[in-house]
Design an enzyme around this catalytic site. Structure first.
Site, PDB file in Angstrom:
ATOM      1  N   GLY A 138     -13.030  -3.833   0.265  1.00  0.00           N
ATOM      2  CA  GLY A 138     -14.441  -3.450   0.364  1.00  0.00           C
ATOM      3  C   GLY A 138     -14.835  -2.440  -0.695  1.00  0.00           C
ATOM      4  O   GLY A 138     -15.942  -2.475  -1.231  1.00  0.00           O
ATOM      5  N   LYS A 159     -19.556 -16.833   0.848  1.00  0.00           N
ATOM      6  CA  LYS A 159     -20.993 -16.611   1.026  1.00  0.00           C
ATOM      7  C   LYS A 159     -21.681 -15.965  -0.162  1.00  0.00           C
ATOM      8  O   LYS A 159     -21.185 -14.989  -0.713  1.00  0.00           O
ATOM      9  CB  LYS A 159     -21.226 -15.731   2.264  1.00  0.00           C
ATOM     10  CG  LYS A 159     -20.810 -16.404   3.558  1.00  0.00           C
ATOM     11  CD  LYS A 159     -21.015 -15.474   4.722  1.00  0.00           C
ATOM     12  CE  LYS A 159     -20.889 -16.224   6.048  1.00  0.00           C
ATOM     13  NZ  LYS A 159     -21.074 -15.326   7.174  1.00  0.00           N
ATOM     14  N   GLY A 191     -10.259  -8.419  -1.392  1.00  0.00           N
ATOM     15  CA  GLY A 191      -9.120  -8.792  -0.547  1.00  0.00           C
ATOM     16  C   GLY A 191      -8.546 -10.177  -0.772  1.00  0.00           C
ATOM     17  O   GLY A 191      -7.341 -10.338  -0.970  1.00  0.00           O
ATOM     18  N   ARG A 223       0.825  -1.225   0.000  1.00  0.00           N
ATOM     19  CA  ARG A 223       0.000   0.000   0.000  1.00  0.00           C
ATOM     20  C   ARG A 223       0.849   1.262   0.000  1.00  0.00           C
ATOM     21  O   ARG A 223       0.444   2.282  -0.550  1.00  0.00           O
ATOM     22  CB  ARG A 223      -0.945  -0.010   1.206  1.00  0.00           C
ATOM     23  CG  ARG A 223      -2.106  -0.982   0.990  1.00  0.00           C
ATOM     24  CD  ARG A 223      -3.044  -1.015   2.160  1.00  0.00           C
ATOM     25  NE  ARG A 223      -4.269  -1.698   1.794  1.00  0.00           N
ATOM     26  CZ  ARG A 223      -5.151  -2.167   2.667  1.00  0.00           C
ATOM     27  NH1 ARG A 223      -4.943  -2.013   3.954  1.00  0.00           N
ATOM     28  NH2 ARG A 223      -6.238  -2.787   2.256  1.00  0.00           N
TER      29      ARG A 223
END
Length: 398
Positions: free
Chosen positions: A378, A199, A355, A37
């Site tokens: 996200g 999920k 991610g 990052r």
């Protein structure tokens, strides 16, 4: 399109308030263990430096919950950045004591402000602009280069951009928006999406939005078993969301109506011990025996996935197709990434977002093997869902 730092005129001697995402992992001795990052913001910081701006970086680290907690100080990150930029980084210990530091900044010099999440007002859900106004007095223009935090409606990511003008994107933010937008809105076809992860519930928005855009959709990972159970298959002890069975069937139906080819695993690797030390074997995906759970795409499925990917011209991957963290269950995800790399070499545009996909891409390949590896977990997920990101929306339009 949003304005970027390249659209600014002469900024020599001007104060740039720059929101960056340098929320990097640290070990117990406060050493940076992965500087991806930090490296990602280098082009923006160097651009501002070369143009002679005074650079004040704002960032967060972890979740200090609005309190000054030394465990979450950015000071060790500032020390590490000295190596990256080859010069001293001025560390500003607090917002309330900022003035003398900012006054002493020279043209082209870099400062880093202490963790912006030490202040409750940073994450406040209200419309109070007091904290934004306090920060705005220390800048002549605002730059957001923190795509990883662009989905947050926080003071430093969106409120400040409404007060401090011009408000523009940094080079990383610009690239993120361009690559994701191009893949979603103007893809060279065939366009294939790989949607994985555990999920269905966390990916409904992604699946729904992509079905309007793609030619092929590969569904893998833990969420596949919800689809299998929905059509009456036996899934043993595999992960499944019983409250999402109707949703799974509706997605299959929508894909048929839209003419989207849904590619699901036909065989899987199953185990009776998630550590990988028990019995691991290949079975048909809808015939998983009791006591066993699916943990990776099987050999047939890997070939089928690879075939679709190699014939694609635009590829978007959001989620792995197996529990790749365990080397014994990583071959499916590896096969998918290898096929994407091959397609990219042959001219396809490939974007890896989210991610877990990014972790897998880094683990098994090099970032430069793909067209773009997103820095925002996200944020990229919400972007792919078609949501408006507050940190992007607040910037000036071209």
């Amino acid at each position: 399109m949003k304005k970027s730092i390249k659209d600014l005129g002469d900024i020599r001697g001007k104060r740039a308030l720059v929101r960056v995402d340098i929320n990097v992992p640290l070990d117990e001795n406060k050493n940076v263990t992965d500087d991806t990052r930090i490296q990602a913001i280098v082009p923006t910081v160097n651009y501002l430096k070369e143009k002679g701006a005074k650079i004040i970086l704002m960032a967060h680290l972890g979740r200090p919950k609005g309190e000054k907690n030394p465990e979450f100080t950015l000071e060790p990150v500032a020390k590490y950045m000295v190596k990256v930029f080859g010069e001293d980084i001025m560390f500003i210990p607090s917002v309330e004591g900022m003035a003398p530091y900012v006054e002493n900044l020279k043209d082209g010099q870099i400062a880093l402000l202490e963790n912006i999440r030490y202040y409750k007002a940073e994450e406040a859900k209200d419309d109070d602009m007091t904290f934004a106004q306090e920060l705005a007095q220390y800048g002549d223009f605002y730059v957001n280069d923190a795509f990883g935090a662009a989905h947050r409606n926080h003071t430093s990511t969106s409120k400040l951009a409404k007060i401090l003008k011009p408000a523009v994107s940094g080079l990383l933010m610009e690239k993120e928006i361009r690559c994701l937008s191009q893949a979603l809105d103007n893809p060279t076809r065939p366009f294939t999406a790989v949607v994985g992860g555990a999920k269905v519930s966390s990916k409904i928005g992604v699946l729904e939005n992509l079905l309007d855009k793609v030619d092929n959709m590969i569904i893998g990972g833990g969420m596949a078993y919800t689809f299998v159970k929905a059509r009456g298959g036996k899934i043993g002890n595999s992960i499944c969301e019983d409250d999402q069975l109707e949703v799974a069937n509706a997605i299959v139906k929508k894909a048929q109506e839209k003419g989207v080819k849904l590619v699901m695993a036909t065989d899987v690797l199953v185990t009776d011990d998630f550590s990988g030390n028990g019995t691991n074997k290949f079975v048909k995906i809808d015939e998983i025996p009791d006591g066993f759970e699916g943990v990776d795409a099987g050999e047939e499925s890997r070939k089928a996935f690879a075939e679709v990917l190699k014939s694609s011209k635009t590829i978007l991957m959001n989620g792995p197709v197996g529990a790749f963290e365990n080397p014994k269950f990583a071959e499916g995800t590896k096969a998918v990434l290898t096929a994407i790399v091959e397609a990219t070499k042959n001219g396809a545009t490939s974007v890896i977002g989210g991610g877990d996909s990014v972790s897998a891409a880094k683990k098994f390949c090099k970032a430069e093997d793909f067209t773009h590896v997103s820095t925002g977990g996200g944020a990229s997920l919400e972007f792919i869902e078609g949501k408006i990101l507050p940190g992007v929306a607040a910037l000036d339009d071209k």
